[in-house]
Design a protein around this motif. Structure first.
Motif, PDB file in Angstrom:
ATOM      1  N   ALA A 224      37.672  36.334  43.198  1.00  0.00           N
ATOM      2  CA  ALA A 224      37.135  37.562  42.793  1.00  0.00           C
ATOM      3  C   ALA A 224      37.685  38.217  41.837  1.00  0.00           C
ATOM      4  O   ALA A 224      38.854  38.060  41.504  1.00  0.00           O
ATOM      5  N   PRO A 225      36.675  39.134  41.066  1.00  0.00           N
ATOM      6  CA  PRO A 225      37.251  40.037  40.070  1.00  0.00           C
ATOM      7  C   PRO A 225      38.500  40.582  40.349  1.00  0.00           C
ATOM      8  O   PRO A 225      38.572  41.367  41.255  1.00  0.00           O
ATOM      9  N   GLY A 226      39.610  40.710  39.371  1.00  0.00           N
ATOM     10  CA  GLY A 226      40.672  41.154  39.639  1.00  0.00           C
ATOM     11  C   GLY A 226      41.838  40.661  40.720  1.00  0.00           C
ATOM     12  O   GLY A 226      42.840  41.302  41.054  1.00  0.00           O
ATOM     13  N   LYS A 227      41.256  39.738  41.407  1.00  0.00           N
ATOM     14  CA  LYS A 227      42.243  39.189  42.333  1.00  0.00           C
ATOM     15  C   LYS A 227      42.539  37.565  42.110  1.00  0.00           C
ATOM     16  O   LYS A 227      42.062  37.028  41.199  1.00  0.00           O
ATOM     17  N   GLN A 228      43.546  37.159  42.973  1.00  0.00           N
ATOM     18  CA  GLN A 228      44.081  35.591  42.741  1.00  0.00           C
ATOM     19  C   GLN A 228      42.815  34.704  43.147  1.00  0.00           C
ATOM     20  O   GLN A 228      42.273  35.148  44.280  1.00  0.00           O
ATOM     21  N   ARG A 229      43.009  33.648  42.860  1.00  0.00           N
ATOM     22  CA  ARG A 229      42.374  32.363  43.507  1.00  0.00           C
ATOM     23  C   ARG A 229      42.732  32.423  44.799  1.00  0.00           C
ATOM     24  O   ARG A 229      43.840  32.276  45.220  1.00  0.00           O
TER      25      ARG A 229
ATOM     26  N   THR B 210      31.533  37.902  46.917  1.00  0.00           N
ATOM     27  CA  THR B 210      31.129  37.896  45.607  1.00  0.00           C
ATOM     28  C   THR B 210      32.442  37.177  44.841  1.00  0.00           C
ATOM     29  O   THR B 210      33.515  37.702  44.990  1.00  0.00           O
ATOM     30  N   ALA B 211      32.249  36.040  44.280  1.00  0.00           N
ATOM     31  CA  ALA B 211      33.568  35.496  43.703  1.00  0.00           C
ATOM     32  C   ALA B 211      32.777  34.520  42.698  1.00  0.00           C
ATOM     33  O   ALA B 211      31.807  33.786  42.806  1.00  0.00           O
TER      34      ALA B 211
ATOM     35  N   SER C  46      42.056  20.077  36.875  1.00  0.00           N
ATOM     36  CA  SER C  46      41.504  20.985  36.279  1.00  0.00           C
ATOM     37  C   SER C  46      40.234  21.811  36.855  1.00  0.00           C
ATOM     38  O   SER C  46      39.585  21.261  37.672  1.00  0.00           O
ATOM     39  N   TRP C  47      40.179  23.250  36.659  1.00  0.00           N
ATOM     40  CA  TRP C  47      39.567  24.080  37.689  1.00  0.00           C
ATOM     41  C   TRP C  47      38.129  24.118  37.168  1.00  0.00           C
ATOM     42  O   TRP C  47      37.284  24.357  37.902  1.00  0.00           O
ATOM     43  N   GLY C  48      37.863  23.976  35.886  1.00  0.00           N
ATOM     44  CA  GLY C  48      36.541  23.917  35.508  1.00  0.00           C
ATOM     45  C   GLY C  48      36.043  25.397  35.569  1.00  0.00           C
ATOM     46  O   GLY C  48      36.909  26.515  35.648  1.00  0.00           O
ATOM     47  N   GLN C  49      34.761  25.563  35.273  1.00  0.00           N
ATOM     48  CA  GLN C  49      34.113  27.047  35.293  1.00  0.00           C
ATOM     49  C   GLN C  49      33.734  27.663  36.686  1.00  0.00           C
ATOM     50  O   GLN C  49      33.384  28.497  36.585  1.00  0.00           O
ATOM     51  N   GLY C  50      33.757  26.688  37.403  1.00  0.00           N
ATOM     52  CA  GLY C  50      33.268  26.943  38.851  1.00  0.00           C
ATOM     53  C   GLY C  50      31.825  27.590  38.878  1.00  0.00           C
ATOM     54  O   GLY C  50      30.864  27.291  37.794  1.00  0.00           O
ATOM     55  N   THR C  51      31.188  28.230  39.993  1.00  0.00           N
ATOM     56  CA  THR C  51      30.030  28.701  40.003  1.00  0.00           C
ATOM     57  C   THR C  51      29.832  29.926  40.706  1.00  0.00           C
ATOM     58  O   THR C  51      30.687  30.420  41.567  1.00  0.00           O
ATOM     59  N   GLN C  52      29.114  30.969  40.092  1.00  0.00           N
ATOM     60  CA  GLN C  52      29.432  32.507  40.461  1.00  0.00           C
ATOM     61  C   GLN C  52      28.471  32.878  41.561  1.00  0.00           C
ATOM     62  O   GLN C  52      27.209  32.133  41.748  1.00  0.00           O
ATOM     63  N   VAL C  53      29.075  33.374  42.638  1.00  0.00           N
ATOM     64  CA  VAL C  53      28.220  33.716  43.840  1.00  0.00           C
ATOM     65  C   VAL C  53      28.411  35.235  43.757  1.00  0.00           C
ATOM     66  O   VAL C  53      29.408  35.909  43.909  1.00  0.00           O
TER      67      VAL C  53
END
Length: 112
Positions: free
Chosen positions: A38-43, A88-89, A101-108
């Motif tokens: 999430a924005p501003g948080k760790q994975r 949301t993340a 490699s983590w790649g770009q991921g997908t936004q939810v």
């Protein structure tokens, strides 16, 4: 390589299904997992599925999310129900024990 997709914008209480495609021959021999940031948080860890499909979930998603895998298709899925704004993340898929490699991921994005 791993590619997550299927994210989008959904209202609270809604559902989404994320997919993760894998290339190469190692998919069937590895525990797989979903993570999110999430924005501003760790994975953080979301869900795990073992080689023999044993599953484990973060407490925050238990009972709402379901992880699954299809070895023949080299695909992993995350069915997300009863979504909350705090879900949301950016969601990522990866090998659980030795992430690549983590790649770009997908936004939810879950709106209230």
């Amino acid at each position: 390589q791993l590619q997550a997709f299927g994210g989008g914008l959904v209202q609270a209480g809604g559902s989404l299904r994320l997919s993760c495609g894998a290339s190469g021959s190692t998919f069937s021999f590895n525990d797989m997992a979903w993570f999110r940031q999430a924005p501003g948080k760790q994975r953080e860890f979301v869900a795990l599925i073992g080689v023999r499909s044993k599953t484990n979930y973060a407490d925050s998603v238990k009972g709402r999310f379901t992880i699954s895998r299809d070895g023949a298709k080299k695909m992993m899925y995350l069915q997300m129900n009863s979504l909350k704004p705090e879900d949301t993340a950016v969601y990522y898929c990866n090998f659980y024990n030795r992430p690549v490699s983590w790649g770009q991921g997908t936004q939810v994005t879950v709106s209230s």
